[in-house]
Design a protein around this motif. Structure first.
Motif, PDB file in Angstrom:
ATOM      1  N   VAL A 185      28.481  34.354  46.913  1.00 13.18           N
ATOM      2  CA  VAL A 185      29.787  34.302  47.578  1.00 13.18           C
ATOM      3  C   VAL A 185      29.748  33.156  48.577  1.00 13.18           C
ATOM      4  O   VAL A 185      28.957  33.173  49.527  1.00 13.18           O
ATOM      5  N   ASN A 186      30.584  32.159  48.361  1.00 17.02           N
ATOM      6  CA  ASN A 186      30.604  30.983  49.224  1.00 17.02           C
ATOM      7  C   ASN A 186      32.026  30.600  49.596  1.00 17.02           C
ATOM      8  O   ASN A 186      32.992  31.003  48.930  1.00 17.02           O
ATOM      9  N   GLN A 187      32.125  29.817  50.640  1.00 17.42           N
ATOM     10  CA  GLN A 187      33.420  29.311  51.100  1.00 17.42           C
ATOM     11  C   GLN A 187      33.536  27.821  50.812  1.00 17.42           C
ATOM     12  O   GLN A 187      32.587  27.061  51.030  1.00 17.42           O
ATOM     13  N   LEU A 188      34.684  27.411  50.340  1.00 18.08           N
ATOM     14  CA  LEU A 188      34.995  25.999  50.135  1.00 18.08           C
ATOM     15  C   LEU A 188      36.106  25.624  51.107  1.00 18.08           C
ATOM     16  O   LEU A 188      37.198  26.197  51.059  1.00 18.08           O
ATOM     17  N   PHE A 224      31.328  22.361  41.021  1.00 18.04           N
ATOM     18  CA  PHE A 224      29.922  22.366  41.456  1.00 18.04           C
ATOM     19  C   PHE A 224      29.479  23.768  41.862  1.00 18.04           C
ATOM     20  O   PHE A 224      28.416  24.253  41.452  1.00 18.04           O
ATOM     21  N   LEU A 225      30.293  24.452  42.669  1.00 20.66           N
ATOM     22  CA  LEU A 225      29.933  25.785  43.135  1.00 20.66           C
ATOM     23  C   LEU A 225      29.906  26.786  41.984  1.00 20.66           C
ATOM     24  O   LEU A 225      29.028  27.655  41.919  1.00 20.66           O
ATOM     25  N   ALA A 226      30.857  26.667  41.070  1.00 17.26           N
ATOM     26  CA  ALA A 226      30.909  27.594  39.939  1.00 17.26           C
ATOM     27  C   ALA A 226      29.752  27.393  38.981  1.00 17.26           C
ATOM     28  O   ALA A 226      29.351  28.323  38.273  1.00 17.26           O
ATOM     29  N   ALA A 227      29.202  26.189  38.950  1.00 12.43           N
ATOM     30  CA  ALA A 227      28.142  25.854  37.989  1.00 12.43           C
ATOM     31  C   ALA A 227      26.732  26.006  38.557  1.00 12.43           C
ATOM     32  O   ALA A 227      25.758  25.716  37.866  1.00 12.43           O
ATOM     33  N   GLN A 228      26.604  26.490  39.783  1.00 10.90           N
ATOM     34  CA  GLN A 228      25.277  26.651  40.379  1.00 10.90           C
ATOM     35  C   GLN A 228      24.470  27.713  39.625  1.00 10.90           C
ATOM     36  O   GLN A 228      25.037  28.645  39.052  1.00 10.90           O
ATOM     37  N   PRO A 229      23.151  27.595  39.635  1.00  7.03           N
ATOM     38  CA  PRO A 229      22.323  28.583  38.939  1.00  7.03           C
ATOM     39  C   PRO A 229      22.374  29.934  39.632  1.00  7.03           C
ATOM     40  O   PRO A 229      22.855  30.054  40.758  1.00  7.03           O
ATOM     41  N   GLU A 230      21.891  30.953  38.935  1.00 10.53           N
ATOM     42  CA  GLU A 230      21.800  32.280  39.509  1.00 10.53           C
ATOM     43  C   GLU A 230      20.331  32.680  39.635  1.00 10.53           C
ATOM     44  O   GLU A 230      19.607  32.615  38.637  1.00 10.53           O
ATOM     45  N   PRO A 231      19.842  33.067  40.799  1.00  8.82           N
ATOM     46  CA  PRO A 231      20.622  33.045  42.044  1.00  8.82           C
ATOM     47  C   PRO A 231      20.727  31.630  42.599  1.00  8.82           C
ATOM     48  O   PRO A 231      19.795  30.850  42.472  1.00  8.82           O
ATOM     49  N   GLY A 232      21.856  31.335  43.182  1.00  6.09           N
ATOM     50  CA  GLY A 232      22.070  30.030  43.786  1.00  6.09           C
ATOM     51  C   GLY A 232      22.429  30.196  45.243  1.00  6.09           C
ATOM     52  O   GLY A 232      22.200  31.254  45.834  1.00  6.09           O
ATOM     53  N   PRO A 233      22.981  29.162  45.856  1.00  7.89           N
ATOM     54  CA  PRO A 233      23.355  29.266  47.268  1.00  7.89           C
ATOM     55  C   PRO A 233      24.389  30.358  47.480  1.00  7.89           C
ATOM     56  O   PRO A 233      25.274  30.567  46.645  1.00  7.89           O
ATOM     57  N   THR A 234      24.259  31.075  48.572  1.00  8.95           N
ATOM     58  CA  THR A 234      25.227  32.122  48.894  1.00  8.95           C
ATOM     59  C   THR A 234      25.368  32.224  50.404  1.00  8.95           C
ATOM     60  O   THR A 234      24.487  31.792  51.159  1.00  8.95           O
ATOM     61  N   ALA A 235      26.509  32.768  50.842  1.00  2.19           N
ATOM     62  CA  ALA A 235      26.843  32.878  52.273  1.00  2.19           C
ATOM     63  C   ALA A 235      26.928  31.513  52.931  1.00  2.19           C
ATOM     64  O   ALA A 235      26.683  31.373  54.129  1.00  2.19           O
ATOM     65  N   GLN A 236      27.306  30.492  52.163  1.00  2.00           N
ATOM     66  CA  GLN A 236      27.374  29.127  52.675  1.00  2.00           C
ATOM     67  C   GLN A 236      28.818  28.634  52.725  1.00  2.00           C
ATOM     68  O   GLN A 236      29.681  29.091  51.973  1.00  2.00           O
ATOM     69  N   SER A 237      29.056  27.677  53.596  1.00  2.00           N
ATOM     70  CA  SER A 237      30.356  27.030  53.706  1.00  2.00           C
ATOM     71  C   SER A 237      30.210  25.569  53.297  1.00  2.00           C
ATOM     72  O   SER A 237      29.408  24.832  53.891  1.00  2.00           O
ATOM     73  N   PHE A 238      30.948  25.163  52.281  1.00  2.00           N
ATOM     74  CA  PHE A 238      30.909  23.794  51.770  1.00  2.00           C
ATOM     75  C   PHE A 238      32.230  23.115  52.148  1.00  2.00           C
ATOM     76  O   PHE A 238      33.300  23.563  51.754  1.00  2.00           O
ATOM     77  N   SER A 239      32.135  22.030  52.888  1.00  2.00           N
ATOM     78  CA  SER A 239      33.328  21.414  53.461  1.00  2.00           C
ATOM     79  C   SER A 239      33.553  19.993  52.944  1.00  2.00           C
ATOM     80  O   SER A 239      32.598  19.217  52.802  1.00  2.00           O
ATOM     81  N   LEU A 240      34.821  19.652  52.723  1.00  2.00           N
ATOM     82  CA  LEU A 240      35.219  18.296  52.386  1.00  2.00           C
ATOM     83  C   LEU A 240      35.862  17.592  53.583  1.00  2.00           C
ATOM     84  O   LEU A 240      36.456  16.524  53.428  1.00  2.00           O
ATOM     85  N   MET A 241      35.721  18.168  54.753  1.00  2.00           N
ATOM     86  CA  MET A 241      36.284  17.551  55.944  1.00  2.00           C
ATOM     87  C   MET A 241      35.364  16.460  56.465  1.00  2.00           C
ATOM     88  O   MET A 241      34.146  16.514  56.290  1.00  2.00           O
TER      89      MET A 241
END
Length: 245
Positions: A185-188, A224-241
Motif C-alpha cells: 500500500v503506497n501513496q502517489l 512503476f508502482l503497480a509493477a513492483q515485485p512482491e513483496p515490494g515497497p510499502t507504506a511509502q510516499s512517492f512524489s512528483l513534486m
C-alpha cells in the motif's frame, strides 16, 4: 530486436475516477501495459469513453458506475471486476474532490463533510472492499493518489488538506496490516496537474515554481508502482513534486 514484455500482463486493475484526468491516464497506461482494467466513476458516460478507448486499442476493460461514498456500490465494483476478469491485483484509489476553497470560518459545513467523505471515507471503502479479493490472489497493490497539501497544508483548503492527511495515515496503517499477505500500500503524490479540478488554482499561480504537469505525466509512476515485485515497497510516499511534499 527483442520487444519489451508488458509490465502488467495478466494483471487486473481497478481505477476509480477513471473517466477523466489522472484516473483516465492511469487506466489507459495500465491497459497498454497488459492489464485488464475496471474503469469506475460516478458518470457512466465518461468511463465508457475510457473503456471504449482501451478496447479500441486491443485491451480489456469494464466501465462501471461507482459512488465511492456508498459501500454497497464499491462492493459491487469489486465483485463485478472479479466476475469479469477472474480476480483483482491492483487498486488505484483516485476518485476525489477538490474541496471548498474557503477558510474554516467561511466554509460550508456540508461541503467540508462531503470532501472528507469522498476523499477519505471513499478510500477506506475501496480498500475494505478490495482486500478480500487481493488476498484471494495471494498478493496485490493498493495505490492511493495523495497530495502534498495533506502533509504541509495551505490556508483555505482545510477540508481537502485534512482528507489527504487522513489518506496518508490510512495508507501507512493498511500497509502494516496487509504486509503479511504480500499486499503493498503506497501513496502517489502527483503535485499540480492540469485538470478540471485544478485549472483555476494553476491559473492563479498558486503553485508557483512547481512542475504543472498533464495527467499523462503521472501515469509512468503509477505503472512503476503497480509493477513492483512482491513483496515490494510499502507504506511509502512517492512524489512528483519539485519541492518537499
Amino acid at each position: 530486436m527483442q520487444t519489451q514484455e508488458p509490465q502488467l500482463r495478466g494483471k487486473v486493475a481497478i481505477v476509480t475516477g477513471a473517466g477523466r484526468g489522472i484516473g483516465r491516464a492511469i487506466a489507459l497506461a495500465y491497459a497498454r501495459q497488459g492489464a485488464a482494467v475496471c474503469c469506475a466513476a460516478r458518470s457512466l458516460g465518461q468511463v465508457q469513453e475510457t473503456a471504449a478507448q482501451i478496447v479500441a486499442e486491443g485491451g480489456r476493460a469494464l466501465a462501471l458506475i461507482t459512488d465511492v461514498t456508498d459501500f454497497a456500490s464499491v462492493e459491487r465494483m469489486v465483485n463485478e471486476t472479479e466476475q469479469a476478469f477472474g480476480g483483482l491485483d491492483i487498486v488505484v484509489v483516485n476518485a476525489g474532490v477538490g474541496g471548498g476553497q474557503q477558510t474554516v470560518e467561511a466554509s460550508d459545513p456540508q461541503t467540508w463533510r462531503t470532501t472528507i467523505e469522498v476523499n477519505l471515507v471513499g478510500a477506506y471503502y475501496c480498500a475494505k472492499a478490495a482486500v478480500p479479493a487481493l488476498k484471494r490472489r495471494g498478493a496485490g497493490k493498493i495505490i492511493a493518489i495523495g497530495s502534498g497539501q495533506g502533509q504541509r497544508g495551505r490556508a483555505g483548503i482545510s477540508d481537502y488538506a485534512c482528507s489527504k492527511a487522513g489518506l496518508w495515515m490510512l495508507t501507512r496503517v493498511l500497509a502494516q496490516e496487509l504486509a503479511p499477505h504480500n499486499i503493498s500500500v503506497n501513496q502517489l503524490i502527483p503535485g499540480p496537474v492540469l485538470t478540471e479540478m485544478t485549472g483555476d488554482l494553476l491559473a492563479r499561480n498558486t503553485y508557483e515554481g512547481e512542475w504543472a504537469k498533464s495527467p499523462e505525466d503521472v501515469a509512468p509512476l503509477a505503472v512503476f508502482l503497480a509493477a513492483q515485485p512482491e513483496p515490494g515497497p510499502t507504506a511509502q510516499s512517492f512524489s512528483l513534486m519539485r519541492r518537499d511534499a
